[in-house]
Design an enzyme around this catalytic site. Structure first.
Site, PDB file in Angstrom:
ATOM      1  N   LYS A   9      15.020   2.881  61.975  1.00  0.00           N
ATOM      2  CA  LYS A   9      13.534   2.420  61.586  1.00  0.00           C
ATOM      3  C   LYS A   9      13.089   2.066  62.349  1.00  0.00           C
ATOM      4  CE  LYS A   9       9.846   4.072  60.084  1.00  0.00           C
ATOM      5  NZ  LYS A   9       8.718   3.072  59.860  1.00  0.00           N
ATOM      6  N   GLY A  54      14.021   6.723  52.485  1.00  0.00           N
ATOM      7  CA  GLY A  54      14.802   6.097  53.526  1.00  0.00           C
ATOM      8  C   GLY A  54      15.631   4.609  53.039  1.00  0.00           C
ATOM      9  N   HIS A  55      14.822   3.795  51.737  1.00  0.00           N
ATOM     10  CA  HIS A  55      14.810   2.296  51.440  1.00  0.00           C
ATOM     11  C   HIS A  55      16.500   2.737  50.432  1.00  0.00           C
ATOM     12  CE1 HIS A  55      10.830   1.391  51.611  1.00  0.00           C
ATOM     13  NE2 HIS A  55      11.062   0.376  52.203  1.00  0.00           N
ATOM     14  N   SER A 110       7.926   6.786  55.963  1.00  0.00           N
ATOM     15  CA  SER A 110       7.828   4.792  56.016  1.00  0.00           C
ATOM     16  C   SER A 110       6.398   5.095  54.914  1.00  0.00           C
ATOM     17  CB  SER A 110       6.694   4.732  57.048  1.00  0.00           C
ATOM     18  OG  SER A 110       6.303   3.878  57.237  1.00  0.00           O
ATOM     19  N   GLN A 149       4.999 -11.994  58.197  1.00  0.00           N
ATOM     20  CA  GLN A 149       5.371 -11.176  59.288  1.00  0.00           C
ATOM     21  C   GLN A 149       4.262 -10.129  59.748  1.00  0.00           C
ATOM     22  OE1 GLN A 149       8.969  -9.459  56.726  1.00  0.00           O
ATOM     23  NE2 GLN A 149       7.960  -7.465  57.262  1.00  0.00           N
ATOM     24  N   MET A 187      10.186  -4.194  51.367  1.00  0.00           N
ATOM     25  CA  MET A 187       9.032  -4.398  51.676  1.00  0.00           C
ATOM     26  C   MET A 187       8.410  -3.764  49.819  1.00  0.00           C
ATOM     27  SD  MET A 187       7.151  -6.091  54.692  1.00  0.00           S
ATOM     28  CE  MET A 187       6.692  -4.751  54.638  1.00  0.00           C
ATOM     29  N   GLY A 188       9.637  -2.664  49.387  1.00  0.00           N
ATOM     30  CA  GLY A 188       8.582  -1.940  48.267  1.00  0.00           C
ATOM     31  C   GLY A 188       8.546  -0.891  48.764  1.00  0.00           C
ATOM     32  N   GLY A 247      17.166  -0.605  58.191  1.00  0.00           N
ATOM     33  CA  GLY A 247      17.082   1.045  59.075  1.00  0.00           C
ATOM     34  C   GLY A 247      17.055   1.095  60.707  1.00  0.00           C
ATOM     35  N   HIS A 255      10.814   4.191  49.265  1.00  0.00           N
ATOM     36  CA  HIS A 255      10.537   6.343  49.403  1.00  0.00           C
ATOM     37  C   HIS A 255      12.339   6.348  50.228  1.00  0.00           C
ATOM     38  CE1 HIS A 255      11.100   5.290  53.647  1.00  0.00           C
ATOM     39  NE2 HIS A 255      10.038   4.023  53.466  1.00  0.00           N
TER      40      HIS A 255
HETATM   41  P1  AMP Z   1      10.903  -1.811  54.731  1.00  0.00           P
HETATM   42  O1  AMP Z   1      10.923  -1.970  53.467  1.00  0.00           O
HETATM   43  O2  AMP Z   1       9.557  -1.572  55.539  1.00  0.00           O
HETATM   44  O3  AMP Z   1      10.561  -3.743  54.974  1.00  0.00           O
HETATM   45  O4  AMP Z   1      12.254  -1.829  55.463  1.00  0.00           O
HETATM   46  C1  AMP Z   1      13.524  -2.037  54.264  1.00  0.00           C
HETATM   47  C2  AMP Z   1      14.050  -1.475  54.618  1.00  0.00           C
HETATM   48  O5  AMP Z   1      14.141  -0.034  54.891  1.00  0.00           O
HETATM   49  C3  AMP Z   1      14.803  -1.341  56.470  1.00  0.00           C
HETATM   50  O6  AMP Z   1      15.647  -2.144  56.763  1.00  0.00           O
HETATM   51  C4  AMP Z   1      13.990  -0.038  57.047  1.00  0.00           C
HETATM   52  O7  AMP Z   1      14.453   0.004  58.572  1.00  0.00           O
HETATM   53  C5  AMP Z   1      14.700   0.609  56.499  1.00  0.00           C
HETATM   54  N1  AMP Z   1      13.767   1.727  56.281  1.00  0.00           N
HETATM   55  C6  AMP Z   1      11.936   2.055  56.639  1.00  0.00           C
HETATM   56  N2  AMP Z   1      12.267   2.984  55.973  1.00  0.00           N
HETATM   57  C7  AMP Z   1      13.219   3.655  57.087  1.00  0.00           C
HETATM   58  C8  AMP Z   1      13.288   5.275  57.062  1.00  0.00           C
HETATM   59  N3  AMP Z   1      12.854   6.505  56.843  1.00  0.00           N
HETATM   60  N4  AMP Z   1      15.343   5.500  57.343  1.00  0.00           N
HETATM   61  C9  AMP Z   1      15.956   5.057  56.454  1.00  0.00           C
HETATM   62  N5  AMP Z   1      16.141   3.192  56.515  1.00  0.00           N
HETATM   63  C10 AMP Z   1      14.475   3.440  56.515  1.00  0.00           C
END
Ligand code: AMP
Length: 304
Positions: free
Chosen positions: A169, A47-48, A205, A72, A41-42, A167, A45
């Site tokens: 997470k 993690g992404h 996050s 969602q 979702m952009g 992730g 960081h």
């Molecule tokens: P989101 O943009 O929050 O929907 O996350 C997109 C992807 O990045 C999802 O598969 C998350 O699980 C993963 N993600 C988010 N935060 C982390 C993190 N701290 N470490 C690893 N992957 C992450």
């Protein structure tokens, strides 16, 4: 928006229309042995970026998507204020691409509108069963996981990836997507990557930016609790009293009402642990001033 940045004959494309994405994929995929998909979702960081890096390592073509998916979010949730930082995100992706992966092909797909993904009169939902989607986060976000599986399924059918990167997470999300892939026999390998954390252990996050400096320190309560429970499990696993001691510790921790939940479950079924459990997942949500922070620890029992 349809930039093409050529580097060593390979390219980084930025696409905001579904038709354009399909056209480019038709042209590219005949010559590509493997395609990786990284849905996000952009507000990217590290993690992404760890997911993106892994996909670029493992696939000739990677598609990273950025779409704040309205389906969602519940009615009173943070859809309106969710951080949208596309120019920054694009720069981060380009930097990684140019520094390490210009021998690969990379597409950033950032749909330009909600209509692009959900045209007028869109009526279909992909929904995994309640035993996975109405527990844990699903108790307070009952429509959340249907929104996730619907967009992920759509992205799977648009991109047709061999590998898709998520992730750990979002542990419950991973289990639910695994179940969807299994039940619908989708020919996709799911790759679940470890949680990226800041130097103090806080799981990265996009929602961490809702926190004040002081709250960022308080947020570590969750990580510390999960570590304590993990240690207790590891210490006591082979004694008869293991569940009792660890669950007693959990009760103590739960006296802090900022925990929305803190559960110790079978890491595959998300049901109660049994003597056959191969993994144990310790999952928690901690609330600070309306911000929900998720984290988890997984103990691989066979690996011990
Ligand atoms: P989101 O943009 O929050 O929907 O996350 C997109 C992807 O990045 C999802 O598969 C998350 O699980 C993963 N993600 C988010 N935060 C982390 C993190 N701290 N470490 C690893 N992957 C992450």
């Amino acid at each position: 928006m349809n930039d093409i940045i050529k580097a060593n004959q390979k390219s980084f494309l930025v696409i905001d229309e579904k038709n354009q994405l399909q056209k480019n994929l038709r042209e590219l995929t005949s010559s590509m042995n493997s395609i990786g998909l990284v849905p996000t979702m952009g507000n990217l960081h590290d993690g992404h970026l760890s997911l993106l890096r892994q996909s670029l390592i493992e696939n000739e073509l990677t598609v990273i998507t950025i779409f704040v998916n309205p389906l969602q979010f519940g009615k009173n949730e943070d859809f309106g204020r969710y951080p949208r930082t596309l120019p920054d995100d694009q720069n981060k992706i380009l930097k990684l691409y140019e520094q390490e992966f210009s021998h690969r092909t990379l597409i950033l797909f950032a749909p330009k509108s909600i209509d692009e993904m959900y045209p007028q009169n869109f009526q279909t939902t992909i929904s995994v069963g309640h035993s996975l989607t109405q527990i844990l986060c699903g108790k307070v976000r009952p429509t959340h996981f249907d929104g996730v599986t619907t967009i992920v399924y759509k992205l799977f059918s648009l991109v047709k990836p061999h590998n898709a990167y998520f992730g750990q997470k979002d542990y419950q999300q991973c289990i639910i997507i695994k179940k969807m892939v299994l039940d619908l026999e989708l020919p996709i390998h799911l790759k679940i990557l470890p949680i990226s954390r800041n130097e103090f252990g806080l799981a990265l996050s996009s929602r961490n930016q809702y926190l004040t400096g002081e709250e960022t320190i308080l947020a570590l309560t969750l990580h510390k609790a999960l570590r304590k429970l993990r240690e207790s499990l590891l210490e006591n696993f082979f004694s008869q009293s293991f569940l009792k001691k660890t669950f007693h510790l959990r009760e103590e921790i739960l006296k802090d009402e900022r925990f929305e939940y803190l559960e110790i479950l079978d890491g595959e079924s998300l049901e109660a642990i049994t003597s056959h459990s191969k993994k144990v997942a310790i999952l928690g949500v901690f609330r600070l001033n309306g911000t929900r922070l998720l984290d988890n620890e997984v103990v691989d029992i066979h690996a011990r």
